[in-house]
Design an enzyme around this catalytic site. Structure first.
Site, short mmCIF file in Angstrom:
data_model
loop_
_atom_site.label_atom_id
_atom_site.label_comp_id
_atom_site.label_asym_id
_atom_site.label_seq_id
_atom_site.Cartn_x
_atom_site.Cartn_y
_atom_site.Cartn_z
N ASP A 99 45.71 46.51 48.22
CA ASP A 99 44.81 45.84 47.27
C ASP A 99 45.64 45.23 46.14
OD1 ASP A 99 41.51 46.24 46.54
OD2 ASP A 99 42.85 45.53 44.95
N ASN A 103 32.00 49.11 49.68
CA ASN A 103 30.98 48.52 48.82
C ASN A 103 30.21 47.50 49.64
OD1 ASN A 103 31.90 49.92 46.48
ND2 ASN A 103 33.52 48.42 46.20
N GLN A 155 29.53 44.67 45.91
CA GLN A 155 30.56 44.04 46.75
C GLN A 155 30.97 42.71 46.13
OE1 GLN A 155 29.18 43.36 50.74
NE2 GLN A 155 31.15 42.55 51.46
N VAL A 192 33.94 40.79 47.53
CA VAL A 192 34.48 39.93 48.59
C VAL A 192 33.62 40.15 49.84
CG1 VAL A 192 36.46 39.45 50.06
CG2 VAL A 192 36.82 40.01 47.65
N HIS A 194 35.17 45.26 54.25
CA HIS A 194 36.44 45.92 53.99
C HIS A 194 36.20 47.35 53.56
CE1 HIS A 194 35.14 43.95 50.27
NE2 HIS A 194 35.71 44.96 49.62
N HIS A 202 37.93 50.36 51.43
CA HIS A 202 38.98 50.78 50.51
C HIS A 202 39.53 52.12 50.98
CE1 HIS A 202 37.96 47.89 47.20
NE2 HIS A 202 36.78 47.92 47.80
P1 5GP Z 1 34.95 44.87 46.59
O1 5GP Z 1 34.53 44.96 45.16
O2 5GP Z 1 34.41 43.64 47.27
O3 5GP Z 1 34.64 46.13 47.35
O4 5GP Z 1 36.52 44.83 46.58
C1 5GP Z 1 37.28 43.70 46.74
C2 5GP Z 1 38.72 44.10 46.55
O5 5GP Z 1 39.55 43.06 47.01
C3 5GP Z 1 39.12 44.38 45.10
O6 5GP Z 1 39.61 45.72 44.99
C4 5GP Z 1 40.20 43.34 44.82
O7 5GP Z 1 41.24 43.83 43.99
C5 5GP Z 1 40.68 42.98 46.21
N1 5GP Z 1 41.16 41.62 46.33
C6 5GP Z 1 40.52 40.49 45.94
N2 5GP Z 1 41.26 39.40 46.22
C7 5GP Z 1 42.40 39.86 46.82
C8 5GP Z 1 43.55 39.19 47.35
O8 5GP Z 1 43.68 37.96 47.34
N3 5GP Z 1 44.51 39.98 47.89
C9 5GP Z 1 44.41 41.34 47.93
N4 5GP Z 1 45.41 42.02 48.47
N5 5GP Z 1 43.33 42.00 47.45
C10 5GP Z 1 42.35 41.25 46.90
#
Ligand code: 5GP
Ligand code: ZN
Length: 120
Positions: free
Chosen positions: A33, A89, A96, A98, A102, A104
């Protein structure tokens, strides 16, 4: 293999955006991440674009299982030798950000906080 040209994780899967990969096979990719919330913070994604857990279908059963099987292996390899935490998420309620499914994978070395989510 379904892919979304605008999706940031599809771009990572296609190699158009750099990432630090820790595991890859035909079905899943795991990478660090970009904003880690723990000493080990990895994301495990299916290579096929699916927007989130609520959008999965019976055809995703195998890849969902593989995501869970990979989690302890990569956590251990990255230094979380005595357990881990997984979080998915989903949607507005799950906050959520992205919209490519996914998981974590969070790990130590030391114990994580008692949080139920990653909110500060
Ligand atoms: P969400 O809130 O959707 O569960 O988590 C999205 C996660 O994607 C976040 O922890 C964020 O730091 C990670 N993330 C977003 N953009 C990128 C990226 O371009 N590269 C990487 N490695 N992680 C990303
Ligand atoms: Zn995608």
């Amino acid at each position: 293999m379904s892919t979304d040209p605008a999706c940031i994780f599809c771009k990572i899967i296609r190699g158009e955006i750099p990432s630090t990969k820790v595991y890859e096979d035909d079905d899943v990719l795991a990478f660090k991440d970009i904003h880690p919330s723990a000493p080990v913070h990895l994301l495990v994604v299916p290579k096929r674009h699916v927007s989130g857990l609520s959008a999965t279908a019976p055809e995703d059963q195998a890849v969902l299982g593989k995501m869970l099987l990979v989690a302890p292996q990569i956590a251990r390899e990255q230094g979380s030798v005595d357990g881990l935490r997984t979080i998915i998420n989903d949607g507005r309620v799950g906050r959520q950000d992205v919209f490519h499914l996914h998981m974590h994978v969070l790990g130590g070395p030391g114990p994580l906080g008692r949080m139920m989510a990653m909110d500060e």
